[in-house]
Design an enzyme around this catalytic site. Structure first.
Site, short mmCIF file in Angstrom:
data_model
loop_
_atom_site.label_atom_id
_atom_site.label_comp_id
_atom_site.label_asym_id
_atom_site.label_seq_id
_atom_site.Cartn_x
_atom_site.Cartn_y
_atom_site.Cartn_z
N LYS A 195 1.05 32.73 52.84
CA LYS A 195 0.58 33.03 54.19
C LYS A 195 -0.23 31.90 54.79
O LYS A 195 -0.23 31.71 56.00
CB LYS A 195 -0.22 34.34 54.19
N GLU A 197 -3.17 40.90 63.06
CA GLU A 197 -2.99 42.18 62.37
C GLU A 197 -3.03 41.92 60.88
O GLU A 197 -2.75 40.81 60.43
CB GLU A 197 -1.63 42.79 62.76
N SER A 241 5.89 34.33 45.94
CA SER A 241 5.18 34.24 47.22
C SER A 241 3.67 34.33 47.09
O SER A 241 2.93 33.82 47.92
CB SER A 241 5.68 35.33 48.17
C1 PLP Z 1 2.61 39.32 53.05
C2 PLP Z 1 3.28 39.01 51.79
C3 PLP Z 1 4.68 39.13 51.65
C4 PLP Z 1 5.57 39.67 52.74
O1 PLP Z 1 5.64 38.93 53.90
P1 PLP Z 1 6.90 38.05 54.31
O2 PLP Z 1 6.65 37.73 55.72
O3 PLP Z 1 8.13 38.89 54.11
O4 PLP Z 1 6.92 36.86 53.43
C5 PLP Z 1 5.25 38.76 50.45
N1 PLP Z 1 4.50 38.32 49.42
C6 PLP Z 1 3.17 38.18 49.51
C7 PLP Z 1 2.41 37.68 48.34
C8 PLP Z 1 2.52 38.53 50.69
O5 PLP Z 1 1.18 38.39 50.77
#
Ligand code: PLP
Length: 394
Positions: free
Chosen positions: A85, A107, A374
């Site tokens: 993020k 948000e 992610s």
């Molecule tokens: C917010 C988040 C997501 C989902 O958001 P995307 O916009 O689909 O990438 C996925 N993994 C983590 C660790 C997150 O914090």
């Protein structure tokens, strides 16, 4: 770009009062996106502050255990604030600053995007206000504290189901109240144009790096790149620089929750239909009246009832494949990666690991799969322990 369309998806389905704000944003973005000063400042923030480039790690134990393709992990979990993020947030807050904005609003669902936005606002000296559903402020008290510690003001949203989708609606409403000095830092590749494009461009650094790093390590393209999909920002970041490389398979892993045959799911491509919500045309989970359906996943980051318009398009043209992964499969993968590689993934990312465990054994030993991790899983440990019947302190 014609009005920010991806096939029939995307667009700008917003009240007239917001039109000026998105037009101003589009103008500014077009001015800065190829500006060398802007890009060198952003690269400096990525490298010196967020810790990029993130590692591309050969998961040797997982590879050996699954007995198929070689598995690499793109380690977005190692970024400052613990997920992908920060890429989007540093880009948008820098852009807001260039636009002369004094205040950012955002948000948040579980609080990850709120914490990242508050972090970037603290760094760049902007006021920050975060909108979060009352349900979520109660479930994620630690992240509320983090945002306040970083100097942000956190507003509880009580409308609707008092969760993420209501927080998005409330932030859009707040933006219409004060557009002159305020930028809305949207957290995923969704909402009205130009957000899906802006967020995708800032997250595209993920696939740019994967390509370079894999070229160095293996001298070739991967066979599969995969990522979890909530709104779809880490997934589109993972796909983007491979979209033109037809030999590379793109796989997005959606949260099926308790299963796509139950009402407790968030797998938009599997169960959703075409609709218009939050300023965009795309696929959404809806009831038979076309109302947005309540969605469920064990992972707070994936339980959004829609998917970004570019993913909807990649699905329509068959360029990317979207697959559902249940809570149970994700929890098993969360434990698997922790034990096999000593890497605790976010429960969101574990959805992609789970699907990799299904396909990698059927692949050839000289093929290559890249999974984007992610985020890191520290935030999920208490919830997963609870899922397994163990009560621990949060
Ligand atoms: C917010 C988040 C997501 C989902 O958001 P995307 O916009 O689909 O990438 C996925 N993994 C983590 C660790 C997150 O914090």
């Amino acid at each position: 770009m014609t009005g920010g369309r991806f096939g029939v998806h995307g667009g700008q389905y917003i009240p007239e009062t917001l039109m000026n704000a998105v037009l101003e944003l589009e103008d500014a973005y077009n001015r800065y996106k190829d500006d060398s000063q802007f890009n060198s400042e952003l690269t400096e923030l990525f490298n010196e502050y967020a810790g990029r480039p993130s590692r591309l790690y050969l998961a040797a134990h997982m590879t050996k255990d699954l007995g198929g393709a070689r598995v690499y992990l793109k380690r977005e979990d190692l970024n400052h604030t613990g997920s992908h993020k920060i890429n989007n947030v540093l880009g948008q807050v820098l852009l807001a600053k260039k636009m002369g904005k004094k205040r950012v609003i955002a948000e948040t669902g579980a609080g990850q995007h709120g914490v990242a936005t508050a972090t970037a606002a603290a760094l760049m000296g902007l006021e920050c206000e975060i909108f979060m559903g009352r349900e979520d402020t109660e479930r994620q008290a630690l992240n509320v504290y983090r945002m306040k510690l970083l100097g942000a003001c956190v507003h509880e949203v009580t409308s609707g189901t008092a969760t993420l989708k209501d927080a998005v609606s409330e932030t859009m409403r707040e933006w219409t109240n004060r557009i002159e000095d305020t930028h809305y830092v949207l957290g995923s590749v969704m909402g009205p144009h130009p957000f899906p494009t802006i967020v995708r461009d800032f997250q595209a650094v993920i696939s740019k790096e994967i390509k370079e790093q894999l070229m160095e390590k293996e001298g070739r393209l991967p066979d599969v790149v995969m990522a979890c999909v909530g709104g779809g920002s880490n997934a589109i970041g993972t796909f983007y620089h491979f979209i033109e490389d037809e030999s590379v398979k793109l796989i997005g892993c959606e949260a099926a929750g308790r299963g796509i045959n139950t009402a407790e799911t968030a797998a938009t491509i599997s169960v959703g239909s075409l609709g218009i919500f939050h300023g965009m045309k795309s696929y959404f989970c809806q009831d038979k009246y076309g109302q947005i359906a309540p969605v469920y996943s064990i992972s707070a980051g994936l339980d959004y009832p829609g998917i970004g318009p570019e993913h909807a398009y990649l699905h329509d043209i068959g360029r990317a494949e979207y697959v559902p992964v249940t809570d149970e499969e994700a929890v098993e993968a969360f434990e698997y990666l922790s034990q096999k590689e000593g890497i605790i993934p976010a429960i969101e990312s574990a959805h992609a690991v789970a699907y990799a465990r299904k396909i990698v054994p059927h692949m050839d030993k000289n093929q290559i799969v890249v999974i984007t991790i992610s985020g890191r899983g520290d935030k999920d440990c208490a919830a997963i322990a609870r899922y397994r019947g163990e009560d621990i302190y949060e």
